[in-house]
Every structure is written in C-alpha cells, then in structure tokens.
Design a protein around this motif. Structure first.
Motif, PDB file in Angstrom:
ATOM      1  N   SER A 164       4.601  -9.581  -1.564  1.00 14.10           N
ATOM      2  CA  SER A 164       3.744  -8.828  -0.653  1.00 14.10           C
ATOM      3  C   SER A 164       4.437  -8.498   0.666  1.00 14.10           C
ATOM      4  CB  SER A 164       2.447  -9.598  -0.390  1.00 14.10           C
ATOM      5  OG  SER A 164       2.721 -10.871   0.166  1.00 14.10           O
ATOM      6  N   SER A 165       5.259  -9.421   1.163  1.00 18.11           N
ATOM      7  CA  SER A 165       5.965  -9.154   2.418  1.00 18.11           C
ATOM      8  C   SER A 165       6.981  -8.032   2.243  1.00 18.11           C
ATOM      9  CB  SER A 165       6.658 -10.425   2.922  1.00 18.11           C
ATOM     10  OG  SER A 165       7.619 -10.877   1.992  1.00 18.11           O
ATOM     11  N   ASP A 166       7.571  -7.949   1.054  1.00 25.71           N
ATOM     12  CA  ASP A 166       8.516  -6.877   0.756  1.00 25.71           C
ATOM     13  C   ASP A 166       7.812  -5.525   0.795  1.00 25.71           C
ATOM     14  OD1 ASP A 166      10.921  -5.620  -0.177  1.00 25.71           O
ATOM     15  OD2 ASP A 166      10.069  -5.586  -2.190  1.00 25.71           O
ATOM     16  N   ILE A 167       6.628  -5.457   0.186  1.00 24.53           N
ATOM     17  CA  ILE A 167       5.872  -4.205   0.189  1.00 24.53           C
ATOM     18  C   ILE A 167       5.438  -3.831   1.598  1.00 24.53           C
ATOM     19  CG2 ILE A 167       3.785  -3.066  -0.659  1.00 24.53           C
ATOM     20  CD1 ILE A 167       5.949  -3.496  -2.767  1.00 24.53           C
ATOM     21  N   GLN A 168       4.999  -4.827   2.359  1.00 23.58           N
ATOM     22  CA  GLN A 168       4.600  -4.555   3.751  1.00 23.58           C
ATOM     23  C   GLN A 168       5.765  -3.993   4.551  1.00 23.58           C
ATOM     24  OE1 GLN A 168       1.681  -4.524   4.880  1.00 23.58           O
ATOM     25  NE2 GLN A 168       0.386  -6.114   3.971  1.00 23.58           N
ATOM     26  N   HIS A 169       6.946  -4.544   4.310  1.00 24.69           N
ATOM     27  CA  HIS A 169       8.127  -4.062   5.034  1.00 24.69           C
ATOM     28  C   HIS A 169       8.461  -2.623   4.648  1.00 24.69           C
ATOM     29  CE1 HIS A 169      11.890  -4.283   7.222  1.00 24.69           C
ATOM     30  NE2 HIS A 169      12.523  -3.830   6.153  1.00 24.69           N
ATOM     31  N   ILE A 170       8.366  -2.322   3.354  1.00 23.57           N
ATOM     32  CA  ILE A 170       8.614  -0.956   2.900  1.00 23.57           C
ATOM     33  C   ILE A 170       7.624   0.005   3.546  1.00 23.57           C
ATOM     34  CG2 ILE A 170       8.470   0.588   0.901  1.00 23.57           C
ATOM     35  CD1 ILE A 170       9.580  -1.688  -0.804  1.00 23.57           C
ATOM     36  N   LEU A 171       6.345  -0.362   3.546  1.00 15.41           N
ATOM     37  CA  LEU A 171       5.312   0.508   4.110  1.00 15.41           C
ATOM     38  C   LEU A 171       5.518   0.759   5.601  1.00 15.41           C
ATOM     39  CD1 LEU A 171       2.196  -0.986   2.271  1.00 15.41           C
ATOM     40  CD2 LEU A 171       3.334   1.188   1.790  1.00 15.41           C
ATOM     41  N   SER A 172       6.072  -0.244   6.290  1.00 13.94           N
ATOM     42  CA  SER A 172       6.311  -0.077   7.727  1.00 13.94           C
ATOM     43  C   SER A 172       7.381   0.977   8.005  1.00 13.94           C
ATOM     44  CB  SER A 172       6.731  -1.414   8.354  1.00 13.94           C
ATOM     45  OG  SER A 172       8.038  -1.786   7.943  1.00 13.94           O
ATOM     46  N   LYS A 173       8.178   1.299   6.984  1.00 10.33           N
ATOM     47  CA  LYS A 173       9.243   2.277   7.156  1.00 10.33           C
ATOM     48  C   LYS A 173       8.854   3.680   6.700  1.00 10.33           C
ATOM     49  CE  LYS A 173      12.085  -0.876   8.617  1.00 10.33           C
ATOM     50  NZ  LYS A 173      12.515  -0.907  10.031  1.00 10.33           N
ATOM     51  N   ILE A 174       7.675   3.808   6.092  1.00  9.41           N
ATOM     52  CA  ILE A 174       7.243   5.108   5.569  1.00  9.41           C
ATOM     53  C   ILE A 174       6.486   5.880   6.634  1.00  9.41           C
ATOM     54  CG2 ILE A 174       5.777   6.264   3.871  1.00  9.41           C
ATOM     55  CD1 ILE A 174       6.339   3.981   1.963  1.00  9.41           C
TER      56      ILE A 174
ATOM     57  N   ALA B 101      15.982   3.762   0.887  1.00 11.02           N
ATOM     58  CA  ALA B 101      15.981   2.607  -0.002  1.00 11.02           C
ATOM     59  C   ALA B 101      15.724   1.352   0.804  1.00 11.02           C
ATOM     60  CB  ALA B 101      17.327   2.503  -0.699  1.00 11.02           C
ATOM     61  N   GLU B 102      14.742   0.578   0.365  1.00 11.98           N
ATOM     62  CA  GLU B 102      14.383  -0.637   1.060  1.00 11.98           C
ATOM     63  C   GLU B 102      14.639  -1.843   0.188  1.00 11.98           C
ATOM     64  OE1 GLU B 102      13.302  -1.343   4.114  1.00 11.98           O
ATOM     65  OE2 GLU B 102      13.702   0.731   4.576  1.00 11.98           O
ATOM     66  N   LYS B 103      15.425  -2.783   0.685  1.00 11.86           N
ATOM     67  CA  LYS B 103      15.595  -4.056  -0.008  1.00 11.86           C
ATOM     68  C   LYS B 103      16.129  -5.064   0.992  1.00 11.86           C
ATOM     69  CE  LYS B 103      14.851  -6.263  -3.635  1.00 11.86           C
ATOM     70  NZ  LYS B 103      13.502  -6.365  -4.097  1.00 11.86           N
ATOM     71  N   ASN B 104      15.679  -6.300   0.882  1.00 12.55           N
ATOM     72  CA  ASN B 104      16.155  -7.384   1.736  1.00 12.55           C
ATOM     73  C   ASN B 104      16.059  -7.040   3.219  1.00 12.55           C
ATOM     74  OD1 ASN B 104      16.783  -8.792  -0.594  1.00 12.55           O
ATOM     75  ND2 ASN B 104      18.859  -7.961  -0.661  1.00 12.55           N
ATOM     76  N   ASN B 105      14.938  -6.371   3.590  1.00  9.58           N
ATOM     77  CA  ASN B 105      14.645  -6.069   4.989  1.00  9.58           C
ATOM     78  C   ASN B 105      15.707  -5.214   5.664  1.00  9.58           C
ATOM     79  OD1 ASN B 105      12.290  -7.571   4.880  1.00  9.58           O
ATOM     80  ND2 ASN B 105      13.349  -9.460   5.383  1.00  9.58           N
ATOM     81  N   SER B 106      16.398  -4.363   4.907  1.00 10.13           N
ATOM     82  CA  SER B 106      17.359  -3.457   5.522  1.00 10.13           C
ATOM     83  C   SER B 106      17.133  -2.069   4.987  1.00 10.13           C
ATOM     84  CB  SER B 106      18.796  -3.892   5.230  1.00 10.13           C
ATOM     85  OG  SER B 106      19.064  -3.829   3.856  1.00 10.13           O
ATOM     86  N   LYS B 107      17.204  -1.085   5.870  1.00  5.20           N
ATOM     87  CA  LYS B 107      16.942   0.291   5.468  1.00  5.20           C
ATOM     88  C   LYS B 107      18.251   1.016   5.256  1.00  5.20           C
ATOM     89  CE  LYS B 107      14.731   4.529   7.068  1.00  5.20           C
ATOM     90  NZ  LYS B 107      13.931   5.162   8.103  1.00  5.20           N
TER      91      LYS B 107
ATOM     92  N   ALA C  97       1.058  -5.883  -5.339  1.00  5.32           N
ATOM     93  CA  ALA C  97       1.829  -4.936  -4.532  1.00  5.32           C
ATOM     94  C   ALA C  97       1.123  -3.584  -4.476  1.00  5.32           C
ATOM     95  CB  ALA C  97       3.240  -4.788  -5.103  1.00  5.32           C
ATOM     96  N   PHE C  98       0.560  -3.146  -5.603  1.00  4.43           N
ATOM     97  CA  PHE C  98      -0.121  -1.854  -5.617  1.00  4.43           C
ATOM     98  C   PHE C  98      -1.365  -1.881  -4.736  1.00  4.43           C
ATOM     99  CE2 PHE C  98      -3.062   1.339  -7.189  1.00  4.43           C
ATOM    100  CZ  PHE C  98      -2.237   2.459  -7.256  1.00  4.43           C
ATOM    101  N   SER C  99      -2.098  -2.986  -4.742  1.00  6.94           N
ATOM    102  CA  SER C  99      -3.294  -3.088  -3.902  1.00  6.94           C
ATOM    103  C   SER C  99      -2.949  -2.946  -2.427  1.00  6.94           C
ATOM    104  CB  SER C  99      -3.986  -4.431  -4.151  1.00  6.94           C
ATOM    105  OG  SER C  99      -4.495  -4.501  -5.458  1.00  6.94           O
ATOM    106  N   ILE C 100      -1.838  -3.551  -2.023  1.00  8.22           N
ATOM    107  CA  ILE C 100      -1.405  -3.450  -0.618  1.00  8.22           C
ATOM    108  C   ILE C 100      -1.037  -2.005  -0.281  1.00  8.22           C
ATOM    109  CG2 ILE C 100       0.378  -4.157   1.027  1.00  8.22           C
ATOM    110  CD1 ILE C 100       0.506  -6.835  -0.508  1.00  8.22           C
ATOM    111  N   ALA C 101      -0.279  -1.369  -1.174  1.00  8.21           N
ATOM    112  CA  ALA C 101       0.118   0.018  -0.945  1.00  8.21           C
ATOM    113  C   ALA C 101      -1.096   0.948  -0.974  1.00  8.21           C
ATOM    114  CB  ALA C 101       1.147   0.448  -1.986  1.00  8.21           C
TER     115      ALA C 101
END
Length: 592
Positions: free
Chosen positions: A296-306, A182-188, A322-326
C-alpha cells in the motif's frame, strides 16, 4: 518476446543507480578460432562458458538465434558449461556493435518496376524491427520486400527498403517521444527525451509497432480528441528480476524472468500494438507506466507522483488492496480507473469511476444457470473437491439458480444436488446421476490431478448416462487431459472472453505479434490490445463524460466483448458480457 519487451520497455526500471553495476556483470563472448568441416560445411566449434546464453552467442558470431537453435537443437531449453556448439562459418562475421553505438540509415537508392528502394546492409545485432524503425516503415513491409530473409538476417546481407513518404521526410519530422514515468523503491525515473539534464535518464521506452491495417482496429470515424493521457500501474516485478540475474541474462532468456511477470508483460505488449493502431488514426497516446506492487505504501508513493490534471484514464493496479487505494485517488480527481484483469468487483459498488473489464463471477454463474434451466427434468450435480476453495462458489451458483430461475426449476422439475468428492467419491457422483434425465455436472475445481481423474471416469460413465460437463477454461490446457473425453462429455465453460483462432483478424494479429515479439500471443496479449483500443476509442469520441459514453459503446474485440452497465446509480460500471464455449459430440467447438 520477453527479450524484446525488456529491452524496449522494462529495462527502464533497471537503470537508475545501478547501470554501471549491471553492465559490469555482463559476460563477454570470446569467439572460437577452431574450425571444423562437418558434412562438407565449415563450422566454428564454440565451447560454452559460465553465464553465456544462446542469444548472446548468436550475436557474438553475427548469426540469428533461430539459426543457432536450428543447427544445435535443444539449446533453447538452456546451455551447460562445457557444451560445444556448431557455429556456421561465414566471412561476413564481424565485430559486434559496441555499447552505445548506433546504426544509420543508408542513402543508396535504386529503382525496380517504378518502385524506389533503399539498399540497407545488415549490421551486427540488427533485427527486422530495429531496421524498420530506422527507416520509419513497418516490419511487414520489410518482410514483403525481402521474402528470403524471413527467418534470419545474415550480417552483411543487403535488404530492400521500400522508399516511402515517411522515410523520405524522416529527418524533417519532429521526433515523438512516449512519456513514461517509472516508480519503484521510492525513486522516480523519467523517460529519456534526448535533452541534457543533471539527472541520470532512464532508457527511452521504444514506441510500439504499427499493426497491419487488416487487424482489428477502431471504427472508421472522426475522432474528436487527438491526444490521450493514460497511466498504467502493472506489477512487472523488476526489482526481483534485477536482483536475481544480470541485465543481459534477463533480456536474453525467458526462463530467467520471474514467472508472475509474464501475464503483465504480455498484456503490455498488446497495449503497445494498439498504440500504433491509434497513432495511425491520428490519436497520440501519452503513456505513463509504473511498476506497482501489493504494498500500500508503494501505491501511495506512486499516486503522489501522478499529476491528475488532464489525465484521461488509469489502468491498474491489479491487486485488490492496491486497486482500492488507487480507486479512491481516481474518485477524488474524477478520473475513470480500469480494473483490467480481475474478476473481483473491488470498489465498483461504491465508486462511480471504477470500470471492471472482466465480468464478475455472478454473470458467469447466471449464464450457467440459464443453460441448465432450459431443459425438462435436468439433473444438476455440483461436484466439489475442496470445502475451502470451491464450496462458496457452489453456494453462490446455486443462489443464482434459485434467484433467477425459480420458475423454471419448478416448471421443469429441475433437481439441484451436491457431491463432496473426498467423502462420497465416484460412487457418490454416479448415485447422483440419472439414466433418464440430462445430467449437468458443474465443477469449479482448479486441481489438475483431480480434474484429470474425474474427467476420465465421467467419460466411462458417458456410455451409460447423458452427461453435460460444465467447468473452467483452464482445463483445455491441462496436461494428460484427453480432448476426446471433453467432446464426449459435451464440455462447456463460460468466460469473459475467448479467442477464435479461425477469425481472419485474429490470424493477422498473431502473424504480426510473431514478427515483432518472436513468440505466440497469450490471452493477455489480446486483452491488452482490445482494452487499449476500446478505451482510447471511447475517450476520443466523448464529447461528454467518458463514463457515460462507456455504457453506450458496445464492442467485440479479438478476445474481449464489452457491454458495460451501471448496476446502481452510485456504482461503477461492470462488463456484463460473457461467452460460452461448447464442445460437441461431433467434435465441433462452438462459441456463443
């Protein structure tokens, strides 16, 4: 439904860094010692205090929420401080289970008609679902063995638990955990696995329930791939929910949930039911769930953890940017990515890994044009109430008419007209109609007040003119819109999917959904279920590229119908399947 979901799914996002703070805000329920006899029955009289909820009160007294609402009608709409409630007196009311206390399975067994049963004594706070999980059986098996306890489970009552191979061997089997990130507020936060770690674990996501075998399932075939890994990115908006209310308030009252959260919770509940259907087929589904946003920064952060290695599918995000970034991430790592709920074909034209489930609007317009172009001398009237919101849709639909049905327009003398309602009004609509031709009136407005007024007036016109009204699916749910008027106007709409509530499989799904979530499934619940089954089936049976298998695999689910095509060699795939729903003057509702 929301209570169950947030307990078993969403609370995971609320725990990190704020667990003690959340529980310190919970309002304890002080049980009343005031007893009164009303109609020869004894009741506790409970006075509602600040922050108390009906659900929490029912748990404190050891009765079901259903019992409490039946005895005190109207409280499902909310409680008021100082309000008095009747609580049925029972000697079996006992102390609630403390935080962290767990239940254990009973060992007492007896036999009836050569069927062995375990005797389970209901404890405070237990539900049919929690007991079913305790004994590794389905809620339906418990309800069938105990028909008298469908509505409630009194504390201290005895339940018959069918003894099965599964619950005989439960202790010998390794426990299967669903992996969740679960990703939210830059914490995993990682799902709790039962192992000791230095990190604060989040609450383990409850594995979903097993759906009855008679409900819609994947075909009876040998699946080639036995394990599937899927990432979900959906906007549960748990940061907003947790800031506005305490954890107890969130899980106990639906009205406390941010309204935009509902469709995604309902969608994910359908996914969970599908996961158990897949497990029954021998397919283990590993879910990684992220609370995503528009940022967009939230999505980028999530993707960095996948971890993209061995990732079979990404579902979401739902917002276009967000979908375009993903989608760029998916393309880079050659991972199929699904746009689950949007009609906008975002990134699909330039990304061969994008899968759009909801048919683009042009396919709906094409179906409307096909219908209108089959009649000789049909009079097509586009009525719109807003230039900004509706005129572009009208122009696109007219373009489809002229592009695909130019020959029919010429052959049958079809006339295309426009009426801007704020300028021309009802007089303009009537002037555009014909007494000798079929009047096909096409309206794309979502303005409920406008639609109510227009439909009422068109109904009056229908005594003089032959009218076929084409509109939107949401009109069916509009308040004060008479269904009789829609039947008289031969109303129809085109949708990417539709639920036929007379279907046996649909009825079975609804029955199970009610049992598990204590509410009615929405279209999003059906979509989550259908999509999870379909894509898992495609992946499981893909010897080659799953993207190639998608275009070769058509399927009809409980809501969705899938017929994917790749419109260009370098594009993604879109679902071209649409359904038309017709209202007839004989009060029938037909599906095509």
């Amino acid at each position: 439904m929301i209570k169950f979901f947030l307990q078993s799914i969403c609370v995971i996002f609320l725990l990190t860094g704020s667990l003690s703070k959340v529980f310190s805000q919970n309002q304890p329920i002080t049980k009343s010692d005031i007893l009164q006899t009303i109609d020869n029955k004894q009741y506790y009289i409970h006075t509602v205090q600040a922050k108390e909820t009906a659900y929490a009160i029912s748990r404190a007294y050891g009765i079901s929420y259903t019992q409490l609402t039946e005895i005190n009608p109207g409280i499902e709409n909310g409680l008021s401080i100082g309000q008095t409630l009747k609580i049925p007196y029972t000697e079996s009311i006992s102390k609630p289970i403390e935080q962290g206390q767990t239940s254990t399975a009973s060992k007492e067994v007896f036999s009836v008609n050569n069927q062995e049963f375990i005797i389970h004594i209901v404890e405070q706070g237990q539900t049919v679902y929690s007991i079913a999980r305790l004994y590794t059986i389905t809620p339906k098996q418990i309800l069938e063995a105990n028909p008298d306890f469908v509505q409630n489970l009194p504390v201290g009552s005895k339940l018959l638990i069918p003894k099965t191979i599964e619950n005989k061997e439960t202790e010998q089997l390794p426990k299967q955990n669903t992996i969740v990130e679960a990703e939210k507020n830059n914490s995993k936060q990682e799902a709790y696995t039962g192992e000791s770690t230095n990190e604060k674990p989040s609450q383990k996501i409850e594995e979903s329930k097993e759906i009855a075998s008679k409900t819609q399932q994947i075909p009876q075939q040998i699946l080639q791939k036995k394990s599937i890994r899927i990432v979900f990115m959906l906007p549960f908006m748990l940061d907003i929910n947790s800031k506005e209310h305490t954890e107890t308030e969130i899980i106990n009252k639906q009205i406390f949930i941010h309204p935009t959260t509902y469709p995604f919770i309902e969608y994910y509940e359908g996914v969970l039911l599908a996961v158990d259907s897949l497990r029954k087929k021998g397919v283990a589904v590993q879910l990684e769930v992220f609370d995503s946003s528009k940022d967009s920064s939230d999505i980028q952060h999530i993707l960095s953890k996948i971890n993209p290695i061995n990732l079979d599918l990404i579902i979401g995000p739902v917002f276009p940017v967000a979908f375009s970034i993903a989608a760029d991430f998916a393309k880079k790592h050659k991972i199929p990515i699904v746009s689950p709920l949007s009609n906008e074909d975002v990134a699909v034209k330039s990304n061969p890994y994008v899968i759009q489930v909801n048919s683009p609007q042009r396919y709906r317009y094409k179906e409307i044009a096909k219908f209108a172009s089959q009649y000789n001398q049909s009079n097509v009237i586009f009525v719109y109430n807003s230039i900004d919101l509706e005129q572009s849709q009208i122009q696109e639909c007219k373009r489809i008419f002229t592009q695909y049905y130019a020959d029919s327009i010429k052959k049958y003398g079809i006339k295309l007209k426009e009426v801007y309602f704020p300028k021309l009004g009802l007089d303009g609509v009537e002037k555009a109609m014909s007494t000798s031709d079929k009047n096909i009136i096409i309206v794309f407005s979502r303005n409920q007040a406008f639609i109510n007024n227009l439909v009422t007036k068109l109904f009056q016109f229908s005594k003089k003119y032959d009218i076929h009204l084409v509109g939107l699916p949401m009109w069916e749910k509009y308040d004060n819109l008479e269904l009789d008027f829609l039947f008289a106007l031969q109303f129809q709409f085109v949708s990417n999917g539709y639920v036929d509530y007379s279907n046996t499989e649909v009825k079975s799904f609804i029955e199970l959904y009610r049992t598990i979530y204590s509410t009615e499934p929405s279209k999003y619940s059906f979509q989550g279920y259908d999509q999870m089954l379909y894509f898992s089936e495609v992946i499981s049976n893909s010897a080659a590229s799953s993207m190639q298998n998608i275009t070769a695999t058509n399927k009809t689910g409980l809501h969705d119908t899938y017929n994917f095509v790749r419109e260009q060699s370098n594009s993604g795939v879109v679902n071209t399947s649409v359904q038309t729903i017709f209202y007839t003057k004989t009060f029938e509702k037909l599906y095509k």
